[in-house]
Design a protein around this motif. Structure first.
Motif, PDB file in Angstrom:
ATOM      1  N   ARG A  27       0.691  -1.340   0.058  1.00 49.38           N
ATOM      2  CA  ARG A  27      -0.086   0.006   0.256  1.00 49.38           C
ATOM      3  C   ARG A  27       0.976   1.116  -0.048  1.00 49.38           C
ATOM      4  O   ARG A  27       0.481   2.209  -0.404  1.00 49.38           O
ATOM      5  N   THR A  28       2.261   1.258   0.464  1.00 46.67           N
ATOM      6  CA  THR A  28       3.017   2.536   0.769  1.00 46.67           C
ATOM      7  C   THR A  28       4.079   2.542  -0.489  1.00 46.67           C
ATOM      8  O   THR A  28       4.819   3.566  -0.623  1.00 46.67           O
ATOM      9  N   SER A  30       3.790   3.839  -3.379  1.00 49.56           N
ATOM     10  CA  SER A  30       3.796   5.354  -3.975  1.00 49.56           C
ATOM     11  C   SER A  30       4.788   6.349  -3.256  1.00 49.56           C
ATOM     12  O   SER A  30       5.193   7.287  -3.827  1.00 49.56           O
ATOM     13  N   THR A  31       5.095   5.914  -1.802  1.00 46.24           N
ATOM     14  CA  THR A  31       5.889   6.942  -1.164  1.00 46.24           C
ATOM     15  C   THR A  31       7.381   6.409  -1.036  1.00 46.24           C
ATOM     16  O   THR A  31       8.149   7.186  -0.485  1.00 46.24           O
ATOM     17  N   TYR A  32       7.756   5.208  -1.789  1.00 43.48           N
ATOM     18  CA  TYR A  32       9.109   4.971  -2.049  1.00 43.48           C
ATOM     19  C   TYR A  32       9.650   5.294  -3.176  1.00 43.48           C
ATOM     20  O   TYR A  32       9.223   5.522  -4.255  1.00 43.48           O
ATOM     21  N   THR A  52      12.286   9.345  -7.542  1.00 41.70           N
ATOM     22  CA  THR A  52      11.510   9.335  -6.418  1.00 41.70           C
ATOM     23  C   THR A  52      10.178   9.404  -6.363  1.00 41.70           C
ATOM     24  O   THR A  52       9.671   9.156  -7.501  1.00 41.70           O
ATOM     25  N   TRP A  53       9.415   9.456  -5.271  1.00 44.49           N
ATOM     26  CA  TRP A  53       8.106   9.352  -5.204  1.00 44.49           C
ATOM     27  C   TRP A  53       7.431  10.776  -5.675  1.00 44.49           C
ATOM     28  O   TRP A  53       6.324  10.672  -6.502  1.00 44.49           O
ATOM     29  N   THR A  54       8.168  11.733  -5.717  1.00 44.21           N
ATOM     30  CA  THR A  54       7.694  12.959  -6.509  1.00 44.21           C
ATOM     31  C   THR A  54       7.953  12.869  -8.100  1.00 44.21           C
ATOM     32  O   THR A  54       7.582  13.803  -8.670  1.00 44.21           O
ATOM     33  N   ASN A  73       2.116   5.261 -10.163  1.00 41.64           N
ATOM     34  CA  ASN A  73       1.841   4.736  -8.935  1.00 41.64           C
ATOM     35  C   ASN A  73       0.483   4.447  -8.963  1.00 41.64           C
ATOM     36  O   ASN A  73       0.173   3.577  -8.173  1.00 41.64           O
ATOM     37  N   THR A  76       1.059   0.984  -9.565  1.00 43.93           N
ATOM     38  CA  THR A  76       2.116   0.475  -8.820  1.00 43.93           C
ATOM     39  C   THR A  76       3.242  -0.142  -9.759  1.00 43.93           C
ATOM     40  O   THR A  76       3.598  -1.235  -9.593  1.00 43.93           O
ATOM     41  N   GLY A  99      12.837   3.529   1.336  1.00 45.10           N
ATOM     42  CA  GLY A  99      12.042   4.559   2.029  1.00 45.10           C
ATOM     43  C   GLY A  99      12.977   5.643   2.512  1.00 45.10           C
ATOM     44  O   GLY A  99      12.588   6.493   3.230  1.00 45.10           O
ATOM     45  N   SER A 101      15.676   9.167   1.956  1.00 44.82           N
ATOM     46  CA  SER A 101      15.495  10.272   1.570  1.00 44.82           C
ATOM     47  C   SER A 101      16.697  11.048   0.498  1.00 44.82           C
ATOM     48  O   SER A 101      16.441  11.678   0.051  1.00 44.82           O
TER      49      SER A 101
END
Length: 123
Positions: A27-28, A30-32, A52-54, A73, A76, A99, A101
């Motif tokens: 589920r997470t 998209s933040t990785y 990156t996730w951005t 995303n 996925t 995860g 930065s």
């Protein structure tokens, strides 16, 4: 927990193209950040690029201008588009999720890895 599965590898002639896909569950996801690495026989695992996730990307000098990473995303998936392939691009390609930065060019910051997909470029 994130599980990654690469696909899309194969045999291609020099100058050709391939698109690798990295399918993720979790589920997470998209933040990785997601990185691509490759390992040729008898060599260390080398950094290829990351996203990156951005959506920020960076690449190893050896592939800049030839390889492009993108992500979807919603589905996925992360893609590695490889153009103008060279015999020296032959390797097992891995995607990995982090995860962290920063330091995305370092394998040690990645928490999850796929099993790899073989890319062979003939001359």
């Amino acid at each position: 927990q994130v599980q990654l599965v690469e696909s899309g590898g194969g045999l291609v002639q020099a100058g050709g193209s391939l698109r690798l896909s990295c399918a993720a569950s979790g589920r997470t996801f998209s933040t990785y950040a997601v990185g691509w690495f490759r390992q040729a026989p008898g060599k260390e695992r080398d950094f290829v690029g990351y996203i990156t996730w951005t959506g920020t990307t960076d690449y190893a000098d050896s592939v800049k201008g030839r390889f492009t990473i993108s992500r979807d995303n919603a589905n996925t998936r992360v893609y590695l588009q490889m153009n103008s392939l060279k015999p020296e691009d032959t390797a097992v390609y891995y995607c990995a999720a982090s995860g962290s930065s920063y330091y995305y060019n370092r394998p040690g910051v990645y928490d999850y890895w796929g099993q790899g997909t073989q890319v062979t470029v003939s001359s």
